[in-house]
Design a protein around this motif. Structure first.
Motif, PDB file in Angstrom:
ATOM      1  N   SER A   1      51.267  45.991  43.036  1.00 26.28           N
ATOM      2  CA  SER A   1      51.273  46.506  41.881  1.00 26.28           C
ATOM      3  C   SER A   1      52.441  47.038  40.880  1.00 26.28           C
ATOM      4  N   ASN A   2      53.518  47.234  41.700  1.00 27.43           N
ATOM      5  CA  ASN A   2      54.956  47.447  41.182  1.00 27.43           C
ATOM      6  C   ASN A   2      55.498  46.282  40.444  1.00 27.43           C
ATOM      7  N   ILE A   3      55.220  45.096  40.994  1.00 25.88           N
ATOM      8  CA  ILE A   3      55.368  43.647  40.887  1.00 25.88           C
ATOM      9  C   ILE A   3      54.633  43.510  39.293  1.00 25.88           C
ATOM     10  N   LEU A   4      53.558  43.816  39.252  1.00 24.58           N
ATOM     11  CA  LEU A   4      52.913  43.624  38.139  1.00 24.58           C
ATOM     12  C   LEU A   4      53.364  44.737  36.845  1.00 24.58           C
ATOM     13  N   TYR A   5      53.706  45.988  37.187  1.00 23.52           N
ATOM     14  CA  TYR A   5      54.144  46.764  36.274  1.00 23.52           C
ATOM     15  C   TYR A   5      55.705  46.292  35.700  1.00 23.52           C
ATOM     16  N   GLU A   6      56.087  45.596  36.656  1.00 22.70           N
ATOM     17  CA  GLU A   6      57.610  45.460  36.089  1.00 22.70           C
ATOM     18  C   GLU A   6      57.494  43.943  35.363  1.00 22.70           C
ATOM     19  N   GLY A   7      56.175  43.190  35.280  1.00 17.54           N
ATOM     20  CA  GLY A   7      56.094  42.063  34.675  1.00 17.54           C
ATOM     21  C   GLY A   7      56.090  40.862  35.234  1.00 17.54           C
ATOM     22  N   VAL A   8      55.158  40.156  34.888  1.00 16.35           N
ATOM     23  CA  VAL A   8      54.989  38.743  35.575  1.00 16.35           C
ATOM     24  C   VAL A   8      54.458  37.833  34.797  1.00 16.35           C
ATOM     25  N   GLY A   9      55.202  36.539  34.872  1.00 10.61           N
ATOM     26  CA  GLY A   9      54.920  35.427  33.942  1.00 10.61           C
ATOM     27  C   GLY A   9      54.408  34.377  34.855  1.00 10.61           C
ATOM     28  N   VAL A  10      53.138  33.773  34.319  1.00  7.64           N
ATOM     29  CA  VAL A  10      52.390  32.754  35.036  1.00  7.64           C
ATOM     30  C   VAL A  10      52.243  31.415  34.057  1.00  7.64           C
ATOM     31  N   PRO A  11      52.004  30.241  34.498  1.00  7.14           N
ATOM     32  CA  PRO A  11      51.750  29.065  33.616  1.00  7.14           C
ATOM     33  C   PRO A  11      50.006  29.212  33.382  1.00  7.14           C
ATOM     34  N   LYS A  12      49.760  29.026  32.194  1.00  4.08           N
ATOM     35  CA  LYS A  12      48.168  29.085  31.908  1.00  4.08           C
ATOM     36  C   LYS A  12      47.550  27.936  32.196  1.00  4.08           C
ATOM     37  N   GLY A  13      46.324  28.139  32.802  1.00  4.21           N
ATOM     38  CA  GLY A  13      45.418  27.084  33.080  1.00  4.21           C
ATOM     39  C   GLY A  13      45.650  26.244  34.557  1.00  4.21           C
ATOM     40  N   THR A  14      46.374  26.962  35.308  1.00  2.69           N
ATOM     41  CA  THR A  14      46.728  26.656  36.758  1.00  2.69           C
ATOM     42  C   THR A  14      46.067  27.174  37.711  1.00  2.69           C
ATOM     43  N   ALA A  15      46.290  26.739  38.880  1.00  5.52           N
ATOM     44  CA  ALA A  15      45.627  27.240  40.144  1.00  5.52           C
ATOM     45  C   ALA A  15      46.430  28.695  40.500  1.00  5.52           C
ATOM     46  N   GLN A  16      47.921  28.666  40.136  1.00  5.30           N
ATOM     47  CA  GLN A  16      48.506  29.928  40.192  1.00  5.30           C
ATOM     48  C   GLN A  16      47.888  31.053  39.130  1.00  5.30           C
ATOM     49  N   GLU A  17      47.415  30.983  38.132  1.00 10.40           N
ATOM     50  CA  GLU A  17      46.734  31.923  37.177  1.00 10.40           C
ATOM     51  C   GLU A  17      45.547  32.391  37.655  1.00 10.40           C
ATOM     52  N   THR A  18      44.993  31.495  38.452  1.00  8.68           N
ATOM     53  CA  THR A  18      43.593  31.719  39.088  1.00  8.68           C
ATOM     54  C   THR A  18      43.756  32.595  40.335  1.00  8.68           C
ATOM     55  N   TRP A  19      44.809  32.362  41.115  1.00  8.39           N
ATOM     56  CA  TRP A  19      45.146  33.050  42.400  1.00  8.39           C
ATOM     57  C   TRP A  19      45.672  34.476  41.787  1.00  8.39           C
ATOM     58  N   LEU A  20      46.355  34.588  40.857  1.00  9.66           N
ATOM     59  CA  LEU A  20      46.766  35.714  40.430  1.00  9.66           C
ATOM     60  C   LEU A  20      45.811  36.662  39.906  1.00  9.66           C
ATOM     61  N   ASP A  21      44.925  36.363  39.015  1.00 10.54           N
ATOM     62  CA  ASP A  21      43.509  36.855  38.574  1.00 10.54           C
ATOM     63  C   ASP A  21      42.810  37.470  39.381  1.00 10.54           C
ATOM     64  N   GLN A  22      42.450  36.639  40.564  1.00 18.55           N
ATOM     65  CA  GLN A  22      41.738  37.166  41.854  1.00 18.55           C
ATOM     66  C   GLN A  22      42.477  38.028  42.670  1.00 18.55           C
ATOM     67  N   LYS A  23      43.750  38.050  42.749  1.00 19.70           N
ATOM     68  CA  LYS A  23      44.590  39.072  43.369  1.00 19.70           C
ATOM     69  C   LYS A  23      44.351  40.433  42.767  1.00 19.70           C
ATOM     70  N   ILE A  24      44.578  40.518  41.348  1.00 18.92           N
ATOM     71  CA  ILE A  24      44.533  41.665  40.622  1.00 18.92           C
ATOM     72  C   ILE A  24      43.296  42.197  40.767  1.00 18.92           C
ATOM     73  N   SER A  25      42.033  41.726  40.543  1.00 17.50           N
ATOM     74  CA  SER A  25      40.935  41.864  40.703  1.00 17.50           C
ATOM     75  C   SER A  25      40.527  42.616  42.049  1.00 17.50           C
ATOM     76  N   SER A  26      41.430  42.317  42.920  1.00 18.11           N
ATOM     77  CA  SER A  26      41.079  42.771  44.513  1.00 18.11           C
ATOM     78  C   SER A  26      41.671  43.937  44.520  1.00 18.11           C
ATOM     79  N   LEU A  27      42.758  44.465  43.585  1.00 19.18           N
ATOM     80  CA  LEU A  27      43.248  45.601  43.822  1.00 19.18           C
ATOM     81  C   LEU A  27      42.424  46.645  43.416  1.00 19.18           C
ATOM     82  N   LYS A  28      42.308  47.952  44.268  1.00 19.75           N
ATOM     83  CA  LYS A  28      41.590  49.035  44.005  1.00 19.75           C
ATOM     84  C   LYS A  28      42.181  50.014  43.396  1.00 19.75           C
TER      85      LYS A  28
END
Length: 258
Positions: free
Chosen positions: A130-157
Motif C-alpha cells: 500500500s505504501n508503494i502505491l501511495y508513493e506512486g507506481v508506473g506500469v506499461p498499459k495493456g501488459t500482463a504487468q498491468e493485469t497483475w498490478l490491478d489484481q494485486k490492488i483489488s485483493s487489498l482490503k
C-alpha cells in the motif's frame, strides 16, 4: 523474464541499515568481547609497566595510560615488548582479536549483501505494498504487468483508494522513464530486463535500484494479430498470465519443441 519494481532510493534505506546493524546480536557481542579483551590486555600491560596494580588508584595519569593502552589494543597496536611472556600474551590476544574482528566484518558484510538484495514479490506485506502505491507506481498499459498490478490492488482490503498514485503509460520504456525522471512516481513495475535498461539510461542511476523482484522466470512470446482491438489483446495477455500462474504453459511448450 521476471517482473520487478525499480524504485527510487530514500534516506529510509540508510536508516534501516544502521538500525539493523545496531540490533544485530553478533555485531554487538563482537564489540563487547573486543572491548572486554582489550580492557583486560590494557590492565595486564599496566601491571607490567608499573609492577603493581592498585584498584583504588584512579589518578588522572593512570586513567590516561589505561585509556591509551585500551585504545591501542582495540586497534591492534600493542607497542614494543621484549620478554617472551609478553610476546606470547600479545600473540594470543592477536589471534583472539583477529577472530572477533573477522566475525564483526563478516556479519556487517552479510547485512550489506542482504540489504542490497531485492525482496520477493510474492511475499510483499499488504501495508508495504500500500505504501508503494501511495508513493506512486508506473506500469506499461495493456501488459500482463498491468493485469497483475490491478489484481494485486483489488485483493487489498485495507487501503486508501484516494491516496493511490497509479500511472499507466502506452509509451513503453520511454513512458516509464519519463514518469520516474519527472518524479511523478517513486516506483515503476515491469519486466526486469526493461527496468535494467531504464536504469542505465538515467543520469543518476545510482539513486535507483531493483527493490522487489519475482524469483520465478516467465517465458515471453509473440502474439500475432496486429489488427486486433485492444480488448482482444488484453484478453490474450490475461489468458497467458493465467496459463503461467496455473502451470498449464508446460504442455504447449512441449508440443512446440516437439
Amino acid at each position: 523474464e521476471s517482473n520487478a519494481f525499480l524504485s527510487r532510493k530514500s534516506t529510509n534505506l540508510n536508516q534501516r541499515f544502521i538500525f539493523n546493524l545496531l540490533k544485530d546480536k553478533i555485531l554487538i557481542y563482537s564489540l563487547i568481547l573486543l572491548s572486554i579483551f582489550s580492557l583486560i590486555g590494557s590492565l595486564i600491560v599496566y601491571k607490567w609497566d608499573n609492577g603493581k596494580f592498585d584498584f583504588l588508584n584512579f589518578s588522572n595519569s593512570r586513567r590516561k595510560n589505561l585509556i591509551h593502552s585500551w585504545t591501542m589494543f582495540m586497534v591492534g597496536e600493542y607497542g614494543d615488548r621484549s620478554s617472551m611472556t609478553h610476546d606470547i600474551f600479545l600473540l594470543i590476544f592477536s589471534f583472539l582479536r583477529i577472530a572477533i574482528v573477522s566475525t564483526f566484518v563478516g556479519t556487517a558484510a552479510s547485512l550489506i549483501f542482504l540489504e542490497s538484495q531485492p525482496g520477493d514479490i510474492n511475499s510483499i506485506e499488504k501495508d508495504k505494498f500500500s505504501n508503494i502505491l501511495y508513493e506512486g507506481v508506473g506500469v506499461p498499459k495493456g501488459t500482463a504487468q498491468e493485469t497483475w498490478l490491478d489484481q494485486k490492488i483489488s485483493s487489498l482490503k485495507t487501503h486508501d483508494t484516494e491516496k493511490i498514485k497509479l500511472f499507466k503509460t502506452e509509451k513503453g520504456e520511454e513512458g516509464l522513464l519519463e514518469l520516474l525522471v519527472n518524479e511523478k512516481v517513486d516506483h515503476i513495475f515491469g519486466e526486469k530486463g526493461n527496468l535494467i535498461n531504464i536504469k542505465k539510461s538515467i543520469i543518476n542511476s545510482s539513486d535507483f535500484y531493483i527493490s522487489i523482484e519475482d524469483p520465478v522466470k516467465y517465458n515471453q512470446a509473440f502474439v500475432f494479430g496486429k489488427s486486433l482491438d485492444k480488448n482482444s489483446k488484453k484478453s490474450i495477455n490475461i489468458a497467458i498470465s493465467e496459463l503461467l500462474a496455473q502451470g498449464r504453459h508446460i504442455f504447449p511448450e512441449i508440443k512446440w519443441t516437439d
